[in-house]
Design a protein around this motif. Structure first.
Motif, short mmCIF file in Angstrom:
data_model
loop_
_atom_site.label_atom_id
_atom_site.label_comp_id
_atom_site.label_asym_id
_atom_site.label_seq_id
_atom_site.Cartn_x
_atom_site.Cartn_y
_atom_site.Cartn_z
N LEU A 56 0.85 -1.19 0.00
CA LEU A 56 0.00 0.00 0.00
C LEU A 56 0.88 1.24 0.00
O LEU A 56 1.92 1.27 0.66
CB LEU A 56 -0.87 0.04 1.27
N ILE A 57 0.47 2.24 -0.74
CA ILE A 57 1.09 3.56 -0.59
C ILE A 57 0.44 4.21 0.62
O ILE A 57 -0.79 4.22 0.74
CB ILE A 57 0.88 4.43 -1.83
N ASP A 58 1.24 4.74 1.52
CA ASP A 58 0.69 5.34 2.73
C ASP A 58 0.43 6.83 2.49
O ASP A 58 1.37 7.63 2.40
CB ASP A 58 1.66 5.15 3.89
N ALA A 59 -0.83 7.19 2.34
CA ALA A 59 -1.21 8.61 2.19
C ALA A 59 -2.01 9.06 3.41
O ALA A 59 -2.84 9.94 3.33
CB ALA A 59 -2.00 8.82 0.90
N HIS A 60 -1.76 8.42 4.51
CA HIS A 60 -2.34 8.77 5.80
C HIS A 60 -1.21 9.29 6.68
O HIS A 60 -1.29 10.36 7.26
CB HIS A 60 -3.01 7.52 6.41
N LEU A 61 -0.14 8.49 6.71
CA LEU A 61 1.07 8.88 7.43
C LEU A 61 0.79 9.23 8.88
O LEU A 61 1.54 10.01 9.48
CB LEU A 61 1.75 10.07 6.72
N ASN A 62 -0.27 8.68 9.41
CA ASN A 62 -0.66 8.99 10.80
C ASN A 62 -0.61 10.49 11.05
O ASN A 62 -0.03 10.97 12.01
CB ASN A 62 0.24 8.27 11.80
N GLY A 63 -1.23 11.22 10.13
CA GLY A 63 -1.34 12.66 10.31
C GLY A 63 -0.01 13.40 10.22
O GLY A 63 0.12 14.49 10.76
N GLY A 64 0.94 12.81 9.53
CA GLY A 64 2.22 13.49 9.36
C GLY A 64 3.34 12.88 10.19
O GLY A 64 4.49 13.31 10.11
N THR A 65 3.00 11.85 10.98
CA THR A 65 4.02 11.17 11.77
C THR A 65 5.14 10.68 10.85
O THR A 65 6.32 10.71 11.20
CB THR A 65 3.40 9.98 12.51
N TYR A 66 4.74 10.22 9.66
CA TYR A 66 5.72 9.66 8.72
C TYR A 66 5.91 10.57 7.52
O TYR A 66 6.11 10.11 6.40
CB TYR A 66 5.28 8.26 8.28
#
Lengths: 428, 527
Positions: A56-66
């Motif tokens: 999966l491409i992560d376009a959530h990034l835990n709100g910018g954590t990543y």
């Protein structure tokens, strides 16, 4: 059958049963009901791999954590290096790591700030900010906006949607009045009594679907704060650290806050860390009683060392330029997708890489989230506005990955639109 | 026990590999050195003999290769072997990569400089045709060649190389101009490509091997894997497109890396295209068959190598369904292209099929497919819209696009006017220094002898001179100098000796003056 050494299970169902039993049945089941049966295994850059190997491409990034990517190699190296010498440290004492990070954070604020107080996470950092404002003003009331989210600790939870404070009987509505976002006159009404310690605002409210502040709104609120002796607290947890194309979204908006709160991406997703950056004029309690807020893990030295690397990478001119390139490419691509599905994809809210996508269906964003998941992208809907998808790409994505992400979104929006028609048809 | 193993390792994997590589390369260098002085007629004789020998044995080695590897179709391999022997002769026989050439207008003389020793890695999918191809190109350009075949095709490959070598030597080529490794091992290949005696590496194969070639420290022409998207847009002749695609997929059971992998059909013609594919000899899988095929073909999400080059009926049977006799290709429609194993390279007569809303989406998706794998390699389009063809060529990062032709033989230059090749340059975008189809001229470089551009300085007529025999004219045979003017005051003697003496005296005087000056400047300490 999967065997991780520390845990093994015979099937996904078996694992989810155990998760429900031992951890959190409500949350575990919620995602399964949403069609997101994700168990994250490997992670690298802006990709996640499900336990079954699905990417999966992560376009959530835990709100910018990543924001800098999962396990960014420079951050991992900094962490590993730190591990040979440090641990969390002793929170009582002056520490070289905390002091060095505090100096670097202050340097990002153009001399407008004077002190940094550390926390173990965003909620605690918000609590510190609110306590600081109360101490400085000797007032109790905190004004926030309806449908805000600032974390779930004792004070912070009260500044958010009452669903979460009422659940635990910790709601104190008289001390936490809420007003509508983008309504300056409502804000003035709330402040006019002169009894408000702080206005707490996310620069762009994330969980509410990244509603963009109207031009002049944030500056207007700041003016009101100054007029009525109220502390302006900028919650920069989701808009800070270059996500808007500037280090802090609030400074980009032309507003100098009294207190700035950062967390999530502060230590690159390798260590929990929050920080409250405060102007000297509100920092009095640090002189009056330095033990006023104690946090064993607040400003843990390992986190501070990684955070310095995060700031260094984030502050590179190349990073800023790349964010501008990504934002421009996304803006163009999102426009193309919208023009293909104008009846369903009705809104694009964008400030740099802070992006909300609005769909004309009560649960449009959940449908798109599900379709994206099927197309190999993880992005999350806005908890407090299920029409809006939070779309949070990383700061260091390659042009190829941005194209890939857009193409997946294009497909997913088409599929969600079809699904929306079916559900609407059924409803009618 | 462990000592024995250590001993065995030393023998099989240790210094011996390097020594063996050096021995092969030293022989090849001697052959190349001798070969470099051959003239056009000698080279031509050798190339013709080798092409004929290759052609004569085309069917025999085609059969042997299929028997040894299990990949492909004998008749098609025979065709390819013929194309890579007499076919290459027909195409390149008139090209001269041997003689010096010059351009009187530009005042530049060009002297050919072959690579010397070509180290050629050859694959298992197209083993004989690639051996033929690389040997032919090497000989046309007066290079010696050392072939390291894929282990799965080593016997047929080595035998074919020896047959060509025998024909070359019989036609006058230096001994050992073609050599082959019988037992290829990773250390040996590594030693061959990294040895300073290697002139250029020709790497055709998987990514790790190509990267190794580029990391060798030697010049390399490496080419990466393909994964060919083919777009059929709404303007295409759907029936013709279907026939070409099926024929291309069926050709040698899709082992040419230029064969179509994923068919993207514009929505408005997708149903017609599926019918036409069926009529042309493809079996269009239903969803159940498609799922079985995917599960069998991509266990753990990766291509099952046992499927490479096998026929459609066999693959269907392995996957758990039957197809009608005469069906040569399996078409597998899928709805979502992302994280779909069927979008990967197949090298077998299975064709992914996906419907796109319009040509623009098709182009974007084709571009993504190549970015996931096969970037720079090749793609194909069936269309009568020149703007779509241009947009496809610009948008899809392939160095060659086959238009309205089957991609297997189109991109490899046998059914288009591209250079016929077994080595597909993937270009900078595909991390290769070679962006074209490999052809003879890539194996020879030229020393450029460039004259003063000033019109007052004459260029020479080099007719009748050969670089490998030319010697400076002896003094006695020199013509009178064109320009006899000398600076005024200089003494003139026939041999210039007096002038040299004068110059020596002058230099000595200058040295003396400098010494004196330095002594003055630095004082007595440094005297």
């Amino acid at each position: 059958m999967r065997d991780y050494g520390f845990v093994s299970y015979s099937s996904r169902d078996d694992f989810f049963d155990r998760s429900r039993a031992a951890w959190n049945p409500g949350k575990t089941q919620f995602w399964l009901d949403q069609g997101v049966d994700l168990v994250i295994d490997r992670r690298d850059g802006y990709h996640l791999w499900d336990a079954d190997g699905r990417r999966l491409i992560d376009a959530h990034l835990n709100g910018g954590t990543y924001s800098l990517g999962h396990r960014h190699p420079e951050l991992v190296a900094a962490m590993n290096e730190a591990m040979t010498h440090y641990d969390v440290g002793n929170h009582h004492f002056a520490s070289v790591a905390r002091t060095a990070l505090a100096e670097r954070l202050l340097a990002t604020c153009d001399g407008s700030m004077g002190k940094v107080i550390f926390a173990a996470g965003g909620g605690e950092a918000i609590d510190i900010a609110l306590k600081t404002a109360r101490h400085a003003t000797k007032r109790r009331k905190i004004v926030s906006i309806r449908n805000a989210f600032h974390g779930h600790t004792g004070l912070a939870v009260n500044a958010g949607n009452p669903r979460f404070s009422r659940l635990f009987l910790v709601d104190e509505p008289s001390q936490f009045p809420q007003v509508d976002f983008n309504d300056l006159s409502a804000m003035e009404s709330a402040l006019r009594g002169g009894d408000v310690a702080a206005v707490l605002l996310e620069t762009v409210p994330a969980t509410y679907g990244f509603v963009m502040p109207e031009p002049g709104y944030l500056a207007g609120v700041k003016d009101l704060c100054e007029r009525y002796g109220t502390v302006y607290i900028a919650d920069e947890v989701q808009t800070g650290l270059m996500r808007t194309g500037e280090m802090w979204g609030i400074y980009k908006a032309g507003v100098v806050p009294d207190i700035l709160v950062t967390s999530k991406g502060t230590a690159g997703g390798l260590y929990p860390l929050g920080a409250v950056i405060v102007a000297d004029k509100v920092a009095g309690w640090l002189d009056e009683d330095g033990f006023g807020h104690i946090s064993t893990f607040g400003g843990a030295e390992l986190g501070c060392i990684v955070a310095m690397k995060v700031l260094e990478i984030t502050g590179r001119p190349q990073t800023k330029a790349t964010v501008a390139s990504i934002a421009a490419r996304l803006s163009r691509g999102l426009g193309d997708i919208r023009s293909d599905h104008p009846d369903f994809f009705v809104g694009i809210r964008q400030n740099g890489l802070v992006i909300g996508l609005e769909f004309d269906h009560p649960v449009g964003a959940q449908l798109v989230m599900r379709a994206l998941y099927d197309n190999g992208v993880w992005a999350i809907f806005s908890t407090l506005d299920t029409r809006v998808l939070q779309f949070k790409p990383g700061l260091l994505m390659s042009p190829e990955l941005v194209d890939d992400l857009l193409e997946r979104l294009h497909t997913a929006v088409g599929q969600a639109r079809d699904a929306a028609r079916v559900t609407s048809g059924r409803a009618a | 026990m462990s000592a024995q193993r250590a001993q065995a390792r030393t023998t099989d994997w240790g210094p011996d590999a390097a020594a063996r590589a050096r021995t092969l390369l030293e022989r090849a260098r001697w052959a190349a050195d001798e070969f470099a002085s051959f003239d056009r007629a000698q080279v031509d004789r050798i190339v013709r003999a080798v092409a004929q020998a290759g052609h004569d044995n085309a069917a025999r080695y085609a059969e042997w290769a299929v028997r040894e590897t299990g990949f492909g179709v004998v008749a098609d391999k025979t065709t390819k072997n013929q194309a890579c022997s007499l076919g290459l002769l027909a195409r390149y026989g008139d090209e001269d990569h041997v003689s010096a050439r010059y351009d009187a207008d530009a005042k530049i003389l060009e002297i050919p400089r072959p690579a010397g020793v070509v180290v050629a890695l050859t694959p298992s999918t197209n083993p004989i045709s690639t051996v033929y191809f690389k040997v032919m190109l090497a000989l046309m350009t007066r290079n010696a060649i050392v072939i390291s075949p894929h282990p799965a095709a080593k016997a047929a490959s080595a035998d074919a190389a020896r047959t060509l070598h025998a024909a070359a030597v019989a036609a006058g080529a230096p001994a050992d101009v073609v050599q082959v490794v019988d037992e290829p091992t990773i250390p040996l290949v590594d030693a061959l490509i990294t040895d300073p005696g290697c002139g250029v590496v020709l790497a055709t194969g998987g990514t790790p091997m190509v990267r190794a070639a580029y990391g060798s420290g030697n010049p390399a022409l490496g080419v990466g894997p393909g994964n060919v998207p083919v777009l059929v847009d709404a303007t295409a002749d759907v029936v013709a497109a279907a026939k070409r695609i099926v024929a291309s997929k069926a050709f040698d059971n899709s082992v040419l890396c230029t064969n179509e992998s994923v068919l993207l059909a514009e929505d408005s013609i997708a149903a017609d295209l599926l019918r036409a594919l069926d009529d042309a000899g493809a079996h269009v899988c239903d969803p159940v068959e498609r799922d079985r095929l995917r599960a069998w073909l991509y266990p753990e999400g990766r291509l099952r190598t046992a499927a490479i080059g096998r026929d459609a009926a066999w693959i269907a049977e392995q996957a758990g369904f039957r197809i009608r006799p005469g069906k040569r290709v399996l078409v597998a429609p899928f709805e979502r292209p992302f994280e779909e194993p069927l979008t990967q390279e197949k090298l077998c007569p299975v064709l992914g099929f996906h419907t796109v809303a319009d040509a623009t989406r098709g182009i974007r998706l084709a571009r993504l497919l190549l970015r996931w794998g096969g970037r720079g390699h090749s793609a194909a389009i069936h269309s009568r819209d020149r703007a779509a063809i241009m947009a496809f060529g610009a948008g899809v990062e392939a160095m060659r696009i086959s238009v309205n032709v089957g991609a297997s033989l189109g991109s490899s230059g046998f059914e288009t006017n591209l250079a016929p090749t077994m080595t597909i340059g993937t270009g900078f975008v595909g991390r290769s220094s070679l962006g074209e189809n490999l052809e003879p001229r890539h194996l020879v470089q030229y020393t450029r002898v460039a004259y003063n551009r000033d019109a007052g300085v004459a260029f020479d007529d080099f007719a009748g001179l050969q670089p490998w025999t030319a010697r400076p004219t002896p003094p006695a045979a020199r013509p009178a100098p064109h320009d006899t003017a000398r600076p005024a005051g200089a003494s003139q003697t026939p041999d210039g000796r007096a002038g040299r003496q004068e110059l020596d005296l002058l230099r000595e005087e200058i040295r003396r003056l400098v010494r004196a000056e330095l002594q003055n400047a630095l004082g007595a300490h440094h005297g």
